[in-house]
Write a protein that holds these residues in place. Sequence first.
Motif, PDB file in Angstrom:
ATOM      1  N   GLN A  18     -20.828  67.229  61.550  1.00  0.00           N
ATOM      2  CA  GLN A  18     -20.534  66.986  63.000  1.00  0.00           C
ATOM      3  C   GLN A  18     -20.038  65.661  63.408  1.00  0.00           C
ATOM      4  O   GLN A  18     -19.281  65.604  64.145  1.00  0.00           O
ATOM      5  N   ALA A  19     -20.625  64.469  62.538  1.00  0.00           N
ATOM      6  CA  ALA A  19     -20.122  63.260  63.087  1.00  0.00           C
ATOM      7  C   ALA A  19     -18.590  63.279  62.357  1.00  0.00           C
ATOM      8  O   ALA A  19     -17.693  62.490  63.147  1.00  0.00           O
ATOM      9  N   ALA A  20     -18.162  63.728  61.286  1.00  0.00           N
ATOM     10  CA  ALA A  20     -16.823  63.761  60.932  1.00  0.00           C
ATOM     11  C   ALA A  20     -15.956  64.441  62.056  1.00  0.00           C
ATOM     12  O   ALA A  20     -14.794  63.977  62.205  1.00  0.00           O
ATOM     13  N   ALA A  21     -16.376  65.721  62.575  1.00  0.00           N
ATOM     14  CA  ALA A  21     -15.773  66.498  63.601  1.00  0.00           C
ATOM     15  C   ALA A  21     -15.395  65.517  64.955  1.00  0.00           C
ATOM     16  O   ALA A  21     -14.340  65.606  65.416  1.00  0.00           O
ATOM     17  N   ILE A  22     -16.603  64.912  65.266  1.00  0.00           N
ATOM     18  CA  ILE A  22     -16.183  64.096  66.558  1.00  0.00           C
ATOM     19  C   ILE A  22     -15.419  62.962  66.218  1.00  0.00           C
ATOM     20  O   ILE A  22     -14.375  62.623  66.963  1.00  0.00           O
ATOM     21  N   ALA A  23     -15.482  62.244  64.853  1.00  0.00           N
ATOM     22  CA  ALA A  23     -14.549  61.118  64.631  1.00  0.00           C
ATOM     23  C   ALA A  23     -13.136  61.651  64.586  1.00  0.00           C
ATOM     24  O   ALA A  23     -12.150  61.212  65.009  1.00  0.00           O
ATOM     25  N   ALA A  24     -12.912  62.793  63.950  1.00  0.00           N
ATOM     26  CA  ALA A  24     -11.515  63.570  63.698  1.00  0.00           C
ATOM     27  C   ALA A  24     -11.014  63.621  65.335  1.00  0.00           C
ATOM     28  O   ALA A  24      -9.748  63.695  65.578  1.00  0.00           O
ATOM     29  N   SER A  25     -11.837  64.233  66.104  1.00  0.00           N
ATOM     30  CA  SER A  25     -11.467  64.503  67.688  1.00  0.00           C
ATOM     31  C   SER A  25     -10.971  63.312  68.169  1.00  0.00           C
ATOM     32  O   SER A  25     -10.085  63.333  68.872  1.00  0.00           O
ATOM     33  N   LEU A  26     -11.715  62.315  68.135  1.00  0.00           N
ATOM     34  CA  LEU A  26     -11.501  60.894  68.575  1.00  0.00           C
ATOM     35  C   LEU A  26     -10.269  60.436  68.161  1.00  0.00           C
ATOM     36  O   LEU A  26      -9.752  59.967  69.026  1.00  0.00           O
ATOM     37  N   VAL A  27      -9.915  60.555  67.001  1.00  0.00           N
ATOM     38  CA  VAL A  27      -8.758  59.980  66.379  1.00  0.00           C
ATOM     39  C   VAL A  27      -7.684  60.757  66.935  1.00  0.00           C
ATOM     40  O   VAL A  27      -6.587  60.423  67.458  1.00  0.00           O
ATOM     41  N   LEU A  28      -7.728  62.096  67.022  1.00  0.00           N
ATOM     42  CA  LEU A  28      -6.531  62.985  67.573  1.00  0.00           C
ATOM     43  C   LEU A  28      -6.180  62.510  69.033  1.00  0.00           C
ATOM     44  O   LEU A  28      -5.129  62.470  69.478  1.00  0.00           O
ATOM     45  N   VAL A  29      -7.345  62.238  69.768  1.00  0.00           N
ATOM     46  CA  VAL A  29      -7.177  61.996  71.307  1.00  0.00           C
ATOM     47  C   VAL A  29      -6.532  60.619  71.207  1.00  0.00           C
ATOM     48  O   VAL A  29      -5.500  60.473  72.229  1.00  0.00           O
ATOM     49  N   LEU A  30      -6.917  59.538  70.479  1.00  0.00           N
ATOM     50  CA  LEU A  30      -6.284  58.428  70.671  1.00  0.00           C
ATOM     51  C   LEU A  30      -4.588  58.479  70.128  1.00  0.00           C
ATOM     52  O   LEU A  30      -3.971  57.781  70.692  1.00  0.00           O
ATOM     53  N   MET A  31      -4.553  59.234  68.946  1.00  0.00           N
ATOM     54  CA  MET A  31      -3.062  59.588  68.690  1.00  0.00           C
ATOM     55  C   MET A  31      -2.191  60.203  69.770  1.00  0.00           C
ATOM     56  O   MET A  31      -1.144  59.745  70.011  1.00  0.00           O
ATOM     57  N   VAL A  32      -2.857  61.028  70.478  1.00  0.00           N
ATOM     58  CA  VAL A  32      -1.881  61.552  71.879  1.00  0.00           C
ATOM     59  C   VAL A  32      -1.825  60.663  72.603  1.00  0.00           C
ATOM     60  O   VAL A  32      -0.818  60.646  73.299  1.00  0.00           O
ATOM     61  N   VAL A  33      -2.720  59.758  73.047  1.00  0.00           N
ATOM     62  CA  VAL A  33      -2.669  58.663  74.009  1.00  0.00           C
ATOM     63  C   VAL A  33      -1.660  57.822  73.629  1.00  0.00           C
ATOM     64  O   VAL A  33      -0.713  57.256  74.395  1.00  0.00           O
ATOM     65  N   ALA A  34      -1.586  57.331  72.482  1.00  0.00           N
ATOM     66  CA  ALA A  34      -0.256  56.386  71.818  1.00  0.00           C
ATOM     67  C   ALA A  34       0.761  57.033  71.912  1.00  0.00           C
ATOM     68  O   ALA A  34       1.812  56.252  72.356  1.00  0.00           O
ATOM     69  N   LEU A  35       1.154  58.137  71.695  1.00  0.00           N
ATOM     70  CA  LEU A  35       2.163  58.896  71.885  1.00  0.00           C
ATOM     71  C   LEU A  35       2.689  59.012  73.195  1.00  0.00           C
ATOM     72  O   LEU A  35       4.011  58.714  73.376  1.00  0.00           O
TER      73      LEU A  35
END
Length: 72
Positions: A18-35
């Motif tokens: 669950q911690a890995a899934a939350i971290a991966a989701s957060l990284v994905l959201v940050l990548m979309v915001v940066a793009l």
Amino acid sequence: MRPVPLQFGGGLLESVAQAAAIAASLVLVLMVVALGTYAYKQLRGGGVEWPDEEPDDGEVRHGDSDDEWKYY
């Protein structure tokens, strides 16, 4: 009464998953915001500018005799 099945070893492994899934989701959201930020800057004209695209003022001046460069 219904029998309750016992679960072994699921607590720690599930927490890590669950911690890995939350971290991966957060990284994905940050990548979309940066793009989106990068695309916005490019469309607004404040994005990457190449050195050869800078306006050339054409003014060349001589340096002093003690300067490191001959022309500025």
